[in-house]
Enzyme design. Structure first.
Site, PDB file in Angstrom:
ATOM      1  N   TYR A  81     -28.225  22.218 -10.312  1.00  0.00           N
ATOM      2  CA  TYR A  81     -27.598  21.333 -11.300  1.00  0.00           C
ATOM      3  C   TYR A  81     -26.378  22.003 -11.922  1.00  0.00           C
ATOM      4  CZ  TYR A  81     -27.612  17.822 -15.087  1.00  0.00           C
ATOM      5  OH  TYR A  81     -27.290  16.805 -15.958  1.00  0.00           O
ATOM      6  N   LYS A 106     -22.585  20.566 -11.682  1.00  0.00           N
ATOM      7  CA  LYS A 106     -21.869  20.133 -12.878  1.00  0.00           C
ATOM      8  C   LYS A 106     -20.635  20.994 -13.144  1.00  0.00           C
ATOM      9  CE  LYS A 106     -24.480  16.622 -13.889  1.00  0.00           C
ATOM     10  NZ  LYS A 106     -23.954  15.247 -13.734  1.00  0.00           N
TER      11      LYS A 106
END
Length: 280
Positions: free
Chosen positions: A178, A182
């Site tokens: 993640y 991001k």
């Protein structure tokens, strides 16, 4: 001034906005916010994504997307549902073409679809990595690519807004997939901003901290040890007393500002909407 609930309104009458991951959570709030502001709204989602290796994550159901459509129509908006897999270029190309065929144009793209599956880096499976990076990094590129093809060279340009995260600005343990996605989104939007500026297309990212949403509910309900550890290390996700998590409307205000003429010369930024979280 009432900091608890700002009164913010924009006029997007006649504009066409496409929102991915719109079946629930942030995406649904974005769709309803644009509907209230007079936009014509296209909503996308894919029901029942499985991250594999025993780590399921439900992105929503067909019924959830139907509810978004019905709620937006109840606000007087013209709405188009375009379900599909935003990690598939064939699906994305068909989705964007369907929006342009229906409405004749595409003015605003909101890349919101996202998933989360955490573990220690040395315990994370390849399936977990691939699923999260595909949805959270590859998909925004695919959607931006095909939206840009319709925005470039036409009068009025366009707006592309991708939902990153405070996870794209700081390091947080137990979610290397993640975090990587991001962070990558921020590099992605900065490059696209430079490429598309000559065509009057702005490209920006928004970096929310923890938002009350079905994704958060899922993480809490599963009792995932990694998520509990993240919560312990990070503490409250905002610096405001009594405010642990943002509400979707807080992020919707930022999305609409970046989509509006008020931000016509704002491009290539990663805007934290985080209650001061990244100051800590």
């Amino acid at each position: 001034m009432n900091l608890a609930m700002g009164s913010v309104s924009y006029d997007f009458t006649g504009d066409v906005v496409l929102i991915t991951g719109a079946a629930r959570g942030l995406g649904r709030d974005f769709a309803l916010s644009f509907a209230r502001a007079g936009a014509r709204v296209a909503v996308n989602d894919l029901a029942g994504r499985d991250l594999g290796d025993g780590v399921p994550y439900e992105t929503g159901t067909a019924g959830d997307l139907d509810k978004t459509v019905a709620d937006a129509q109840a606000l007087g908006a013209e709405v188009l549902a375009v379900p599909g897999d935003v990690t598939s270029e064939a699906h994305v190309s068909a989705m964007v073409d369907a929006v342009v065929e229906r409405f004749g144009r595409l003015d605003i793209l909101v890349n919101n679809a996202g998933v989360h599956s955490g573990a220690k880096a040395w315990e994370m499976t390849e399936a977990q990595w691939d699923a999260v990076v595909d949805v959270d990094l590859k998909a925004p590129w695919l959607c931006s690519k095909h939206a840009a093809r319709h925005m470039v060279g036409r009068e009025g340009g366009g707006r592309i807004i991708t939902i990153s995260s405070t996870s794209g600005l700081v390091g947080i343990p137990d979610q290397v997939n993640y975090q990587s996605a991001k962070h990558g989104v921020i590099g992605q939007i900065r490059t696209l901003a430079l490429e598309l500026a000559p065509h009057d297309v702005t490209v920006n990212a928004i970096c929310p901290t923890v938002v009350s949403s079905p994704m958060l509910d899922h993480l809490v309900e599963t009792g995932a040890a990694y998520f509990q550890e993240v919560a312990r290390l990070c503490g409250a996700s905002t610096v405001f007393p009594g405010l642990d998590n943002l509400e979707p409307v807080d992020v919707s205000h930022a999305v609409q500002w970046l989509a509006s003429d008020a931000a016509r010369y704002v491009t290539g930024i990663a805007l934290p909407v985080d209650g001061g979280f990244t100051c800590k």
